[in-house]
Design a protein around this motif. Sequence first.
Motif, mmCIF file in Angstrom:
data_model
loop_
_atom_site.group_PDB
_atom_site.id
_atom_site.type_symbol
_atom_site.label_atom_id
_atom_site.label_comp_id
_atom_site.label_asym_id
_atom_site.label_seq_id
_atom_site.Cartn_x
_atom_site.Cartn_y
_atom_site.Cartn_z
ATOM 1 N N CYS A 93 3.054 -0.300 5.624
ATOM 2 C CA CYS A 93 3.502 0.970 5.105
ATOM 3 C C CYS A 93 4.730 1.481 5.828
ATOM 4 O O CYS A 93 5.641 2.030 5.239
ATOM 5 C CB CYS A 93 2.398 1.988 5.259
ATOM 6 N N HIS B 275 1.077 5.641 9.065
ATOM 7 C CA HIS B 275 1.594 5.939 7.729
ATOM 8 C C HIS B 275 2.315 7.278 7.793
ATOM 9 O O HIS B 275 1.958 8.124 8.597
ATOM 10 C CB HIS B 275 0.453 6.095 6.716
ATOM 11 N N CYS C 255 3.206 5.346 -0.165
ATOM 12 C CA CYS C 255 2.361 5.713 0.966
ATOM 13 C C CYS C 255 1.942 7.170 0.817
ATOM 14 O O CYS C 255 2.600 7.928 0.120
ATOM 15 C CB CYS C 255 3.179 5.521 2.244
ATOM 16 N N PHE C 256 0.813 7.548 1.456
ATOM 17 C CA PHE C 256 0.392 8.949 1.370
ATOM 18 C C PHE C 256 -0.166 9.423 2.711
ATOM 19 O O PHE C 256 -0.541 8.611 3.554
ATOM 20 C CB PHE C 256 -0.631 9.141 0.243
HETATM 21 ZN ZN LIG Z 1 0.754 4.155 4.138
#
Ligand SMILES: [Zn+2]
Length: 492
Positions: A382, A429, A454-455
């Motif tokens: 990520c 992330h 991504c979050f």
């Molecule tokens: Zn991520």
Amino acid sequence: MHHDLIDGVPVIWTETPGPLEATLMFGCGVQDETFRTLGVTHLVEHLAMSTLPRLHFDHNASVSLSITDFTCSGRPEQVVDFLARVCAALAELPLERIEKEAGVLAAEGSGAADPVTGELLSIRYGTQGLGLASFSGPGADRIPLEAVRETVARHFHAGNAVLALTGPPPEGLRLPLPSGARTARAPHPAPRNTGPSWHRADVPGPGLLLACDLNDQAMLLATHILSQRLTDTVRHEHGLSYDVGGTAVYVGPGRGERVVQLDVREGQEKRVTELLWQEALRLAAEEPTEAELAEEREAAREFLTDPRTLDMEVAERAADQLLDETHLDAATKLARQAEVTPAQVREVFAAAMETALLLVPCQVEQLTLGRPDRSALPAGGCSERSGLPAGPQFRPPLLARARSGAARKVRLVVNADGAWWQDEDGQVHGFPYSEVVGVEVHDGGRILHGLGNCFVPVTPELFSGLGTAVAAIDAAVPEALRYPVSALRATG
Ligand SMILES: [Zn+2]
């Protein structure tokens, strides 16, 4: 192939056997949306189709990554009637039906691409353009009315339409769309991940994404040879897979992506992934035989000279016109294929392998693969960050930390620049606020979605004492990107 102009809409037609088929296409699709407005084109299509009475002939509509089309086939007067109704509906959409159609959309589900192609495009491009293929976004009931209006005005007019017909335009054919100038399509966003690398996702089987020119006949033959070799080895020799599939994705004039994917017998995910990669490496390293090449040329000739492909040819020509793509007719394709040599197949495939993204089902935990130059194929992640940035830290609630060792490792940082978190495996992330594409508003929390697939879950279930974090996020992210959780999403 004949060309006409009706009410400002170019009409492309050719005489084919069978009932008259009409495809009214618009140069817009999922790739023209944003994460925040995801599904808006589909909603427009549904609103238009919802105005039709019950019709007793074949008709349909669909939104793909780059084209929206309305199709029907029947007697000439039925085709005239259908097209007039669709155009009239697009000129004056029943916006009062938005809520109902949003519900229908949620029930139908999205699917502008199959799951493997969707995931691969999202890894390549992130949450923008074609990368939106694997996402559902905020939900159909969170699409702003303003986005619906803007999408119709920008894309659904005579200047952005082409009609394909499998016979001469019937008498009385009208296409009463709003007039408009040709929509200048924004150039597709650059890839965020140029490859080569491998990535894990929740998919039924492995897939390979290769950037190329879709009109390049050597590359087309290369992917056919690869698919045939996979069918021979993975299916016939080892019995591990049933279907070997291929997809072509248009990116921009002269630019595309090709996908080769396989389904997998349960438990054989790793083996089939390795066989896919091995066969791809082999084609990049060694020329195919003349016999293999001749076989694929012959298969293409059989397909392209079948009169039934004329329907497809007229629709393809119309799509290429909308997409500003050079159109190759069947004769040109065959003439070019005749000149392709085994050396060219290897060469073009080896170049495409430099852009390879290999998608691996998540059952596969460890994978060691080489690149053509024998270095290791890197695993995608990520974020390049190995640690969290400085700033106020948040930790899981005390009880969660007491119960689970994993929770003790989880951390969140929300500072003036953005939000980042470290997951149970120690992976980081996150992204700066400038890369936020949407913020889902939860009671006492926020889930941030970023450009790069991504979050960051800033929620009270995962972290405690979030008051200042939520305030910082709301102050930094434009209000237009925030939305409440969809009421259409199944909870629990
Ligand atoms: Zn991520």
